[in-house]
Design an enzyme around this catalytic site. Structure first.
Site, PDB file in Angstrom:
ATOM      1  N   LEU A 281      -5.898  -1.862  -0.740  1.00  0.00           N
ATOM      2  CA  LEU A 281      -5.759  -1.926   0.721  1.00  0.00           C
ATOM      3  C   LEU A 281      -6.172  -3.320   1.210  1.00  0.00           C
ATOM      4  O   LEU A 281      -7.195  -3.480   1.863  1.00  0.00           O
ATOM      5  CB  LEU A 281      -6.665  -0.824   1.284  1.00  0.00           C
ATOM      6  CG  LEU A 281      -6.825  -0.542   2.753  1.00  0.00           C
ATOM      7  CD1 LEU A 281      -5.600  -0.892   3.529  1.00  0.00           C
ATOM      8  CD2 LEU A 281      -7.209   0.888   2.952  1.00  0.00           C
TER       9      LEU A 281
ATOM     10  N   PHE B  39       2.096  -1.213   8.243  1.00  0.00           N
ATOM     11  CA  PHE B  39       2.471  -1.250   9.655  1.00  0.00           C
ATOM     12  C   PHE B  39       2.346  -2.705  10.100  1.00  0.00           C
ATOM     13  O   PHE B  39       1.399  -3.385   9.695  1.00  0.00           O
ATOM     14  CB  PHE B  39       1.524  -0.391  10.515  1.00  0.00           C
ATOM     15  CG  PHE B  39       1.708   1.083  10.354  1.00  0.00           C
ATOM     16  CD1 PHE B  39       2.514   1.810  11.215  1.00  0.00           C
ATOM     17  CD2 PHE B  39       1.055   1.761   9.333  1.00  0.00           C
ATOM     18  CE1 PHE B  39       2.678   3.174  11.064  1.00  0.00           C
ATOM     19  CE2 PHE B  39       1.223   3.137   9.171  1.00  0.00           C
ATOM     20  CZ  PHE B  39       2.032   3.839  10.043  1.00  0.00           C
ATOM     21  N   ALA B  40       3.270  -3.147  10.946  1.00  0.00           N
ATOM     22  CA  ALA B  40       3.197  -4.534  11.420  1.00  0.00           C
ATOM     23  C   ALA B  40       1.832  -4.817  12.037  1.00  0.00           C
ATOM     24  O   ALA B  40       1.327  -5.935  11.973  1.00  0.00           O
ATOM     25  CB  ALA B  40       4.300  -4.803  12.435  1.00  0.00           C
ATOM     26  N   ASP B  41       1.227  -3.785  12.604  1.00  0.00           N
ATOM     27  CA  ASP B  41      -0.099  -3.921  13.216  1.00  0.00           C
ATOM     28  C   ASP B  41      -1.146  -4.428  12.225  1.00  0.00           C
ATOM     29  O   ASP B  41      -2.169  -4.975  12.637  1.00  0.00           O
ATOM     30  CB  ASP B  41      -0.552  -2.559  13.739  1.00  0.00           C
ATOM     31  CG  ASP B  41       0.533  -1.875  14.545  1.00  0.00           C
ATOM     32  OD1 ASP B  41       0.342  -1.712  15.748  1.00  0.00           O
ATOM     33  OD2 ASP B  41       1.582  -1.500  13.970  1.00  0.00           O
ATOM     34  N   PHE B  42      -0.900  -4.211  10.935  1.00  0.00           N
ATOM     35  CA  PHE B  42      -1.895  -4.594   9.937  1.00  0.00           C
ATOM     36  C   PHE B  42      -1.520  -5.870   9.207  1.00  0.00           C
ATOM     37  O   PHE B  42      -1.986  -6.151   8.104  1.00  0.00           O
ATOM     38  CB  PHE B  42      -2.133  -3.435   8.965  1.00  0.00           C
ATOM     39  CG  PHE B  42      -2.507  -2.165   9.676  1.00  0.00           C
ATOM     40  CD1 PHE B  42      -3.425  -2.188  10.714  1.00  0.00           C
ATOM     41  CD2 PHE B  42      -1.936  -0.957   9.340  1.00  0.00           C
ATOM     42  CE1 PHE B  42      -3.758  -1.030  11.404  1.00  0.00           C
ATOM     43  CE2 PHE B  42      -2.265   0.211  10.018  1.00  0.00           C
ATOM     44  CZ  PHE B  42      -3.177   0.171  11.057  1.00  0.00           C
TER      45      PHE B  42
ATOM     46  N   GLU C 285      -4.234  -6.713   2.728  1.00  0.00           N
ATOM     47  CA  GLU C 285      -2.993  -7.386   3.130  1.00  0.00           C
ATOM     48  C   GLU C 285      -2.966  -8.855   2.758  1.00  0.00           C
ATOM     49  O   GLU C 285      -1.892  -9.403   2.448  1.00  0.00           O
ATOM     50  CB  GLU C 285      -2.777  -7.237   4.634  1.00  0.00           C
ATOM     51  CG  GLU C 285      -2.348  -5.841   5.081  1.00  0.00           C
ATOM     52  CD  GLU C 285      -3.477  -4.827   5.125  1.00  0.00           C
ATOM     53  OE1 GLU C 285      -4.665  -5.236   5.023  1.00  0.00           O
ATOM     54  OE2 GLU C 285      -3.201  -3.630   5.267  1.00  0.00           O
TER      55      GLU C 285
ATOM     56  N   HIS D  87      -0.526   1.252  16.013  1.00  0.00           N
ATOM     57  CA  HIS D  87       0.617   1.671  15.207  1.00  0.00           C
ATOM     58  C   HIS D  87       1.890   1.581  16.037  1.00  0.00           C
ATOM     59  O   HIS D  87       2.813   2.362  15.880  1.00  0.00           O
ATOM     60  CB  HIS D  87       0.454   3.104  14.683  1.00  0.00           C
ATOM     61  CG  HIS D  87      -0.674   3.292  13.710  1.00  0.00           C
ATOM     62  ND1 HIS D  87      -1.983   3.378  14.092  1.00  0.00           N
ATOM     63  CD2 HIS D  87      -0.690   3.395  12.356  1.00  0.00           C
ATOM     64  CE1 HIS D  87      -2.755   3.549  13.036  1.00  0.00           C
ATOM     65  NE2 HIS D  87      -2.004   3.563  11.967  1.00  0.00           N
TER      66      HIS D  87
ATOM     67  N   GLU E 192       0.841  -1.199   0.000  1.00  0.00           N
ATOM     68  CA  GLU E 192       0.000   0.000   0.000  1.00  0.00           C
ATOM     69  C   GLU E 192       0.879   1.253   0.000  1.00  0.00           C
ATOM     70  O   GLU E 192       1.734   1.416   0.874  1.00  0.00           O
ATOM     71  CB  GLU E 192      -0.904  -0.024   1.245  1.00  0.00           C
ATOM     72  CG  GLU E 192      -1.872  -1.196   1.212  1.00  0.00           C
ATOM     73  CD  GLU E 192      -2.341  -1.653   2.586  1.00  0.00           C
ATOM     74  OE1 GLU E 192      -2.141  -0.922   3.561  1.00  0.00           O
ATOM     75  OE2 GLU E 192      -2.895  -2.765   2.671  1.00  0.00           O
TER      76      GLU E 192
ATOM     77  N   PRO F  87      -4.560  -9.426   8.941  1.00  0.00           N
ATOM     78  CA  PRO F  87      -5.408  -9.924   7.851  1.00  0.00           C
ATOM     79  C   PRO F  87      -4.656 -10.879   6.916  1.00  0.00           C
ATOM     80  O   PRO F  87      -5.275 -11.669   6.201  1.00  0.00           O
ATOM     81  CB  PRO F  87      -5.818  -8.645   7.104  1.00  0.00           C
ATOM     82  CG  PRO F  87      -5.687  -7.548   8.111  1.00  0.00           C
ATOM     83  CD  PRO F  87      -4.535  -7.951   8.991  1.00  0.00           C
TER      84      PRO F  87
HETATM   85  C1  LIG Z   1      -5.790  -3.251   7.617  1.00  0.00           C
HETATM   86  C2  LIG Z   1      -5.170  -1.892   7.457  1.00  0.00           C
HETATM   87  N1  LIG Z   1      -4.210  -1.732   6.546  1.00  0.00           N
HETATM   88  C3  LIG Z   1      -3.635  -0.520   6.374  1.00  0.00           C
HETATM   89  C4  LIG Z   1      -4.009   0.550   7.128  1.00  0.00           C
HETATM   90  C5  LIG Z   1      -3.334   1.920   6.947  1.00  0.00           C
HETATM   91  N2  LIG Z   1      -4.307   2.863   6.376  1.00  0.00           N
HETATM   92  C6  LIG Z   1      -5.049   3.649   7.158  1.00  0.00           C
HETATM   93  S1  LIG Z   1      -6.186   4.514   6.291  1.00  0.00           S
HETATM   94  C7  LIG Z   1      -5.649   3.874   4.828  1.00  0.00           C
HETATM   95  C8  LIG Z   1      -6.303   4.276   3.547  1.00  0.00           C
HETATM   96  C9  LIG Z   1      -7.797   4.177   3.646  1.00  0.00           C
HETATM   97  O1  LIG Z   1      -8.376   4.528   2.428  1.00  0.00           O
HETATM   98  P1  LIG Z   1      -9.944   4.534   2.282  1.00  0.00           P
HETATM   99  O2  LIG Z   1     -10.503   3.263   2.802  1.00  0.00           O
HETATM  100  O3  LIG Z   1     -10.288   4.895   0.895  1.00  0.00           O
HETATM  101  O4  LIG Z   1     -10.430   5.652   3.287  1.00  0.00           O
HETATM  102  P2  LIG Z   1     -10.066   7.184   3.276  1.00  0.00           P
HETATM  103  O5  LIG Z   1      -8.877   7.348   4.158  1.00  0.00           O
HETATM  104  O6  LIG Z   1      -9.778   7.578   1.863  1.00  0.00           O
HETATM  105  O7  LIG Z   1     -11.254   7.878   3.808  1.00  0.00           O
HETATM  106  C10 LIG Z   1      -4.605   2.975   5.044  1.00  0.00           C
HETATM  107  C11 LIG Z   1      -3.893   2.247   3.984  1.00  0.00           C
HETATM  108  C12 LIG Z   1      -5.014   0.321   8.086  1.00  0.00           C
HETATM  109  N3  LIG Z   1      -5.454   1.287   8.886  1.00  0.00           N
HETATM  110  N4  LIG Z   1      -5.577  -0.897   8.212  1.00  0.00           N
END
Ligand SMILES: Cc1ncc(C[n+]2csc(CCOP(=O)(O)OP(=O)(O)O)c2C)c(N)n1
Ligand SMILES: Cc1ncc(C[n+]2csc(CCOP(=O)(O)OP(=O)(O)O)c2C)c(N)n1
Ligand SMILES: [Mg+2]
Ligand SMILES: [Mg+2]
Lengths: 327, 351, 327, 351
Positions: free
Chosen positions: C58, C83-86, C60, C129, C29, C89
């Site tokens: 998005l 992030f390792a936190d993610f 994993e 995070h 990502e 999945p």
């Molecule tokens: C499972 C997971 N992977 C990665 C992230 C890091 N992350 C946080 S918000 C985001 C993008 C989200 O995009 P979208 O769903 O379109 O929502 P928007 O922020 O555009 O409102 C990412 C990659 C996360 N929070 N959770």
């Protein structure tokens, strides 16, 4: 007092709890009309109907995730994962969500769910129907992890788990389902979470185990008893929280400890038990803390000869006990 | 940007509709309700802008918020029953939380991570709202997990016959996660009273819609779950209200779930850790600002004579006071006590 | 010799390896145009194009699952989890699939992928995070797990990981990305997987750590040095396979050991290290095996005061060393 | 059963088509190819039946197999390039594996868990096929994970420009897993040369289609990923061949992925551990048997004069010999040596 198999004990407890608590639901793959692939939920669908006994689609993340939501909105879900091996698609929901809901909301929300899953090897289930997965969850603050080994404990622990206000993982060894029988009182007794049990008192070596290995450890104790080695066996029953008092008490007495688990050795649950002893029982230890565990290969192989090679058994435990006793 | 065409089309349709019909009455909205909607949107925007000011001033280390999303949230959720229905929010849900009754002070407590923050007592990053009192479910960071919680809440509502509706929100990026599929599938099978709102702002952090999915509209996936898929222009507050009201009524009637896709715009960077100029052109950013719901709704209310007689200015002043108060008050509240940090891992029985 | 931050070292190594090996791809990502949320992949997209530097949706599980497939069909994928936190999945794909492919196919298939993920606390990242997730993976036979703590090691270990024929998890501590600098030779050196390093020799107490804690342990050693306590510090660098030779050698010398990790204490990676010592170093130990680790709460809280409460720091390590030295 | 209507309709359509067009030539299939297809289907069935006999005789503890699915698999995959294209199978893929070149002896080696079993050397349960030599990816038990592997294989094929196509199979139950959604989404975005085949037999173990999804056709989900969703009657071998050939050509041309849903029937219990009479009525089971692809294809070939002059009997005799040989030979092979059990956790460098 009635004699029951482990499986019958669990099945009856589920039914009783559903009768007692109208908010309890059971959900999972094939838990309804079929009654579960092991028949652990047999009869529930007929008695409680499809609203409370839900055959879900083949989606473990949904099974746990929807249980979390249902718990937050007033139900007491008891989801089943068909085999512990298939719990990983739900890992994120269990570890990131269920375990943390209370802490992250500063106690505003709780998550009273009990996730049941059959686990364990020695059943010709190969890599993906034999796993011990407890170590992934015992590491997680916010979860409780329970592994019953007798019909009596299964009933008492399952009651405690279902009535607990926090998420509990309840792992049932497949090989014990029908092979172990025991007396189960009709009373509404509970076995509290977090208390180990000394299942055989002894003086020379403490053996700590759970699940199938709790039985094998008793057999091993019997094997070496004739040789003059007196073994104290502890069945942990709850892995998180760990009953350190009971294990430390025993090791202070015997000075020697063998920890037995069927999961892969490296980083398995027994590592934590060993670490606790290394830190808190140092002054009492008269020998190394020995682990007898599954080898570090990615799963129990299918072929009988390979499976026997993998599985911890009473002989392997007895051999370790003899070596340690002679130390 | 992949969503532009559709968003423009939706906007045009909405304009046409309003030409024939004066919008308040036929939607059943009273004047005070329209003002309340405006107040919610404008308050959220002002709060949100303040968060970024605080961040730039070094007072709060992190901001993630919803500028550009407020119109959709207020419109879609205005018809929910507060304290009865459930909101399962995400990090852009500031407006949704205010709509369901959270206060600006509470939002700012989370922003400053103060002890009395009802969302998490300062344990979570800002933007992770929750309120047990208002049936706003505590949220985590991993995206899309909340879809399953909303589905579970709706399942309980159905089994317990509580007449509740559950709504949840997520981004179009998050909607590609497995949990989205599993949740919608289950909601469809059991016709659960749940509304899944995808707020499509065209980006998942830096990844443009064209690399997130092959389809223009996330709503097109609803057919695969036997539920209606509704596309709505998120800058058109009243179109959102209408779509939300219909979906809520449908859920309440027992007719099952709805997937709503609101085409919105992300007016800020993804978060205070992001620099969006690295991956968005000036033209793209300018185009996004054309879809800001706030000036548009303000214009509509002016034209309709709702914001007259100095009301607009009075509201602005009130909102400024509210935001100033929320900021100053929250900042002055105590930080969490480290002695409490190990509490609430598990339920603690009353002493 | 060039001086680099940890982040620069990783970024340059990725670019070099992509130049060296045309089958290597990077996916995840925001890794493309944006260059990653930490800019670890900055410049790769411009140099290697969107075919080899892929901004994924998005998802994993897809990131890892598609990497497995791509590896089987001739590519060498280096997926990033933001992030390792993610990573959860993707847990099923990593644990059930990547780790087991070689074993389950009896060596017919391999899975050469290197999964990079930033991890760790102390960065105001709160519960989701800040996590240390290594213990979930160090338990898994079939995986290798690497945690570099210096720019030099990061380069040498990342080379080894990418060139390794098996799946490697490569965890990078976020707090070290920009805070640590070090000399990085221009040569094509590698640091072999599975070898720990003594980063400070000493006589009284061994301190074993990795990642950020490897630095904090050196600071702690310095803190107590003036008090006459001579600490030997070991940076494990690779957590699986564990370099038991190096740690046993050190503990045989010092007789005392503190294990430091920032993850939750119960069932964390340090438990295995403690268990190895309790079993294999028993005859040499002059004191309990002490662990200094994160408290058992479900995550690092956000508020600064709470975060400080959570994090292991040089003072906490030094305090444990003092107590053990005095034992 | 939810699929019945569609399956019947698909069958009717196929019958109508064949009335106008003699089927072999216009599909470009030579007589020997038709015979080969028949041989594959009949051999798979005979092997499969033998597995169950061995199980009942106590010789093998476990069987999971594909009776009822063979026609779809042979038809859909007949046009693949053996040893070049990839198959990412599931536990019902016996026919698919034979189509791509695995031998009955190899299948039986897996069934008996012998040392030389190319799938796993006796490490996995029967039904978990794989063959590196034939580009058949090793499979695991957790369902739907393989969709992502097929997508990754196709990604590599596209990047490396190998002109390969990847196909994968899964059940309709498994298609509700998150991995399915994530995989199709990615395949759609990058127009990967991958074909995802859902073999819809109406049950996931005991759970009927109506409790698995709210839609009749899994193929209806293809639209959400901008790929064609093709429904085919799995009992109609040549309809499957046509659908497979088209999807393969499309993938090979670079036009992207296809989702194919084959409506099939599960003629056996889920596995040897299952008792399907507990959850299926006699009528349902009888209805299922009407959709057996084997007698139907045999009839078609008889009618077309392909199976004439005693060929049918000769083939039957040959197949019996092959299955007897595979069984006896495999049973006589050595078991895995426990001394090898800890090998191949990691790559082992040559000595
Ligand atoms: C499972 C997971 N992977 C990665 C992230 C890091 N992350 C946080 S918000 C985001 C993008 C989200 O995009 P979208 O769903 O379109 O929502 P928007 O922020 O555009 O409102 C990412 C990659 C996360 N929070 N959770
Ligand atoms: C992740 C996971 N959960 C559960 C199972 C147990 N299981 C094996 S097959 C099966 C049903 C599969 O149904 P479907 O996908 O329709 O395929 P079919 O068996 O009908 O061909 C289940 C629940 C599994 N293998 N993997
Ligand atoms: Mg977005
Ligand atoms: Mg099926």
């Amino acid at each position: 007092m009635a004699v029951r198999t482990l499986l019958e004990s669990i099945r009856e407890t589920l039914a009783e709890e559903m009768r007692r608590d109208p908010t309890m639901i059971v959900l999972g793959e094939d838990v309804g009309r079929k009654g579960g692939v092991f028949l652990t939920t047999d009869g529930l669908w007929a008695e409680f109907g499809e609203d409370r006994v839900i055959d879900t689609p083949l989606t473990e993340s949904l099974i746990v995730g929807a249980s979390i939501g249902a718990a937050v909105n007033g139900l007491r879900p008891v989801p089943e994962i068909q085999f512990a091996d298939f719990i990983f698609p739900a890992f994120n929901q269990i570890v990131s969500e269920a375990a943390r809901l209370r802490y992250r909301s500063n106690n505003a929300f709780g998550c009273p769910i009990t996730i049941r899953a059959p686990y364990g090897g020695g059943v010709h289930g190969a890599l993906y129907h034999s796993q011990s997965v407890e170590a992934y969850f015992t590491h997680v603050p916010g979860l409780k992890v329970v592994v019953p080994s007798t019909p009596y404990d299964a009933r008492g622990l399952l009651r405690s788990a279902i009535r607990d206000p926090d998420p509990v993982l309840f792992f049932e060894h497949k090989k014990l389902y029908r092979s172990v029988r025991g007396e189960v009182p009709d009373t509404d007794y509970v076995v509290p979470l977090g208390r180990a049990q000394v299942t055989r008192p002894g003086d020379h070596v403490t053996v700590i185990a759970y699940g199938l290995m709790a039985h094998y450890s008793l057999e091993a104790a019997e094997l070496v008893a004739g040789e003059g080695i007196s073994v104290e066996v502890i069945d942990l029953r709850t892995l998180r929280p760990l009953d350190t008092e009971t294990i430390l008490g025993s090791v202070k007495k015997t000075g020697k400890c063998v920890i037995v688990y069927e999961d892969n050795r490296f980083g398995g649950y027994g590592a934590e038990v060993a670490a606790v002893l290394a830190e808190e029982a140092f002054d009492y230890l008269d020998g190394p803390v020995v682990r007898v565990a599954g080898p570090d290969v990615p799963g129990v192989p299918y072929s009988h000869t390979l499976e026997d090679w993998f599985m911890v058994d009473p002989d392997k435990i007895a051999a370790a006990v003899r070596r340690l006793a002679a130390y | 940007m992949a969503t532009t065409g559709t968003r423009a089309a939706a906007a045009k349709g909405a304009a046409a509709r309003r030409a024939d019909l004066p919008f308040g009455p036929e939607l059943g909205l009273r004047r005070d309700q329209l003002i309340e909607m405006y107040r919610l949107i404008a308050t959220t925007r002002a709060l949100d802008e303040r968060m970024w000011v605080l961040n730039r001033a070094g007072k709060v280390p992190f901001v993630i918020s919803g500028q550009g999303h407020e119109g959709a949230q207020v419109g879609l959720f205005f018809d929910l029953r507060r304290g009865h229905d459930w909101l399962v929010p995400y990090y852009r849900s500031v407006a949704a939380c205010l709509t369901l009754g959270m206060t600006p002070r509470e939002i700012m407590l989370a922003q400053f991570a103060r002890a009395d923050d009802p969302s998490s007592g300062g344990r979570q990053m800002p933007g992770h709202y929750g309120s047990a009192a208002r049936n706003i479910m505590s949220q985590s960071s991993p995206v899309a997990t909340q879809v399953l919680h909303a589905v579970g809440i709706a399942l309980a509502a159905k089994i317990r016959r509580t007449d509740q509706v559950a709504v949840t929100e997520l981004g179009e990026g998050a909607s590609n996660q497995g949990d989205f599929h599993e949740g919608l599938n289950f909601a469809g099978i059991h016709r659960l009273p749940v509304i899944i709102v995808v707020e499509n702002n065209g980006y998942a952090i830096s990844v443009p819609a064209s690399l997130e999915t092959a389809v223009e509209d996330i709503a097109s996936r609803a057919a695969g779950y036997a539920m209606p898929g509704v596309i709505v222009d998120g800058a058109d507050v009243l179109a959102c209200y209408r779509a939300g009201r219909e979906a809520i009524a449908r859920a309440r009637r027992g007719d099952g779930p709805t997937l709503i896709e609101a085409k919105v715009t992300r007016l800020t960077a993804h978060s205070s850790d992001d620099q969006q100029t690295k991956y968005r052109t000036a033209a793209d950013l300018a185009e996004g600002r054309q879809h800001d719901p706030l000036p548009r709704f303000r214009g509509e209310l002016r034209d309709a004579g709702v914001l007259d007689g100095g009301l607009e200015e009075r509201l602005a002043a009130e909102i400024k006071t509210v935001v100033d108060d929320a900021t100053d008050w929250a900042e002055s509240q105590p930080e969490p006590d480290p002695a409490t940090a190990e509490r609430y891992v598990y339920h603690e029985p009353e002493a």
